[in-house]
Design an enzyme around this catalytic site. Structure first.
Site, PDB file in Angstrom:
ATOM      1  N   ASP A   1       0.854  -1.178   0.000  1.00  0.00           N
ATOM      2  CA  ASP A   1       0.000   0.000   0.000  1.00  0.00           C
ATOM      3  C   ASP A   1       0.894   1.233   0.000  1.00  0.00           C
ATOM      4  OD1 ASP A   1      -2.005   1.838   0.298  1.00  0.00           O
ATOM      5  OD2 ASP A   1      -2.916   0.888   2.037  1.00  0.00           O
TER       6      ASP A   1
ATOM      7  N   ASP B   1      -7.887  -7.280  -0.161  1.00  0.00           N
ATOM      8  CA  ASP B   1      -7.154  -7.344   1.101  1.00  0.00           C
ATOM      9  C   ASP B   1      -8.054  -6.778   2.173  1.00  0.00           C
ATOM     10  OD1 ASP B   1      -5.915  -4.586   2.439  1.00  0.00           O
ATOM     11  OD2 ASP B   1      -6.600  -4.332   0.376  1.00  0.00           O
TER      12      ASP B   1
END
Length: 377
Positions: A94, A268
Site C-alpha cells: 500500500d 485485502d
C-alpha cells in the site's frame, strides 16, 4: 535466467466474474485472490509458513509503517522485504496514503504531497508520489501502489471531485517515478466516492496513464454494501479487461462473493486477522464469538468442514478457554482459522467460475451463512 513479464492471464468467465493467473517476478497468483495484511512485514500472530499453508499466495505490506520502522533504506540494505520477512512470494505494498490521511491531527497536505508527524515519536516526515514510489522500490514490492488521497465518506460532490482529481495528478507522478522491470507492476487507484460520474472520470484518467493493474479505492469506508456494489457496477466495466482489478480494504465474506461476481480479482482486509485476535471466527455458517459462554463445555470443532489446525485438533471449549484466558495460542489459532476460511472461500469461487456454476455457489454460500451457528449443546 530472464524474469517473467508481469501479466494477467484470464482463464475462465462466468458472467462478469473471471478467474485467471497473475504472473509476477515472485511467482504466479491464482485469481480471484485474497491478500492477508502484513502491515509491518508480518501477518500478526502468523509465521510465513503458516500463512502459506492457509493457501495465501500474495501478502500486503505498508509503506507508511515500514518507512517509519525499520526504514525503507534499511530493508533495502538487508536484501529487500521478501528476504527480510521470509516471504518469497509476491508482495503488494500500500502506498501509505490511507494511513497518512487518517492522521488528521498530525498532517498537512498540499498539491505536492503530505507532511506528517510519526505516530511513534512525533518526528516529521514527507510523503509525495515520488517518495512513496521510491520507498516501495526500496522495499522491492512486487506490486507498487500509486500514491493517492483516500477520499473521506461522506463527501459532497465538489469535495469528492477535488480529491479525486488531486489523486489523478498524483497517479501520473507516481507513474513517472516507477522504475519498470520485468515481473514488477504498478497499480493506479480509482477514486470518486459514491458518484458514478467521478468514478468514470477517474477510471478514464488512469487508463490514459496506463498501469499494469487497477485498484478501486475509497470504498468500505462507511458507505455500506449496497452503495459499494453500485460503485463497482459502474467502475469495473470501465477498467481494461486484460489487467487485474483490486478492491482495496474489502472485506466481509459476503463482500468478497458479491465483488467477485462483479469482476473483481484481488482483495485485502484486516478483518480476518483482527477478528481472530479478538475471539471472532468466520465459518461456513456465519461468524462465531468464542468468548461466549455457550462454548465452554463444547467438545465439537469450530467448523467440522475446515482443514485448519484449530478445527482439526482443538475443541470449541479449548478455544473458548484460550480466548477468555488471553493466551497467545488462542489468537494464533483463530487467525490461522480465519485466513484458511477466506482462502478456501476464494478457492471455491475460482472453482465455481471455472465450472460455470457461480450463481449456484453464491446461493449456497448465502443460505449456509444465513443458517447460523450449530445449535448450542
Amino acid at each position: 535466467m530472464t524474469e517473467p513479464a508481469f501479466r494477467f492471464e484470464p482463464l475462465a468467465r462466468d458472467g462478469a466474474a473471471r478467474t485467471g493467473r497473475l504472473h509476477t517476478a515472485h511467482g504466479v497468483v491464482q485469481t480471484p485472490t485474497f491478500m492477508p495484511v502484513g502491515t509491518a512485514a508480518t501477518v500478526k500472530a502468523m509465521r510465513p509458513e503458516e500463512v502459506a499453508a492457509t493457501g495465501a499466495q500474495i501478502v500486503l505490506g505498508n509503506t507508511y509503517h515500514l518507512m517509519l520502522r525499520p526504514g525503507a533504506e534499511r530493508v533495502a540494505r538487508l536484501g529487500g522485504l521478501h528476504r527480510f520477512m521470509n516471504w518469497p512470494g509476491p508482495i503488494l505494498t500500500d502506498s501509505g496514503g490511507f494511513q497518512v490521511m487518517s492522521l488528521s491531527q498530525l498532517r498537512r497536505m498540499d498539491k505536492d504531497g503530505v507532511t506528517f508527524r510519526s505516530h511513534l515519536d512525533g518526528s516529521e516526515h514527507r510523503l509525495s508520489p515520488a517518495r512513496s514510489t521510491e520507498i516501495q522500490h526500496l522495499l522491492d514490492a512486487t506490486i507498487t501502489m500509486a500514491f493517492d488521497e483516500c477520499t473521506p465518506f461522506p463527501a459532497e460532490p465538489e469535495v469528492a471531485a477535488s480529491s479525486m482529481r488531486l489523486s489523478m495528478g498524483w497517479a501520473q507522478r507516481s507513474r513517472d517515478a516507477f522504475v519498470a522491470r520485468p515481473g514488477y507492476g504498478q497499480f493506479g487507484i480509482v477514486q470518486g466516492s459514491v458518484y458514478p460520474d467521478l468514478r468514470l472520470e477517474s477510471a478514464a484518467a488512469l487508463t490514459a496513464i496506463g498501469f499494469e493493474g487497477y485498484a478501486i479505492g475509497g470504498l468500505a469506508v462507511g458507505e455500506g454494501q449496497e452503495r459499494m456494489f453500485a460503485a463497482l457496477d459502474v467502475t469495473v466495466p470501465a477498467l481494461p479487461d486484460d489487467r487485474p482489478r483490486y478492491l482495496m480494504g474489502v472485506g466481509k465474506p459476503s463482500d468478497l462473493v458479491g465483488s467477485v461476481r462483479r469482476g473483481v480479482d484481488m482483495f485485502d482486509c484486516v478483518l480476518p486477522t483482527r477478528s481472530g485476535r479478538t475471539g471472532q471466527a468466520f465459518t461456513r455458517r456465519g461468524t462465531v464469538n468464542l468468548r461466549n459462554a455457550r462454548h465452554q463445555d463444547d467438545q465439537r470443532p469450530l467448523d467440522e468442514a475446515c482443514r485448519c489446525p484449530a478445527c482439526r485438533s482443538y475443541s470449541r471449549a479449548y478455544l473458548h478457554h484460550l480466548v477468555r484466558s488471553e493466551e497467545v495460542l488462542g489468537l494464533m489459532l483463530l487467525t490461522q482459522h480465519n485466513l484458511t476460511y477466506y482462502q478456501d472461500l476464494m478457492a471455491g469461487l475460482r472453482g465455481a467460475i471455472a465450472a460455470g456454476t457461480l450463481d449456484a455457489f453464491a446461493a449456497a454460500f448465502e443460505a449456509e451463512q444465513a443458517s447460523g451457528d450449530i445449535p448450542a449443546l
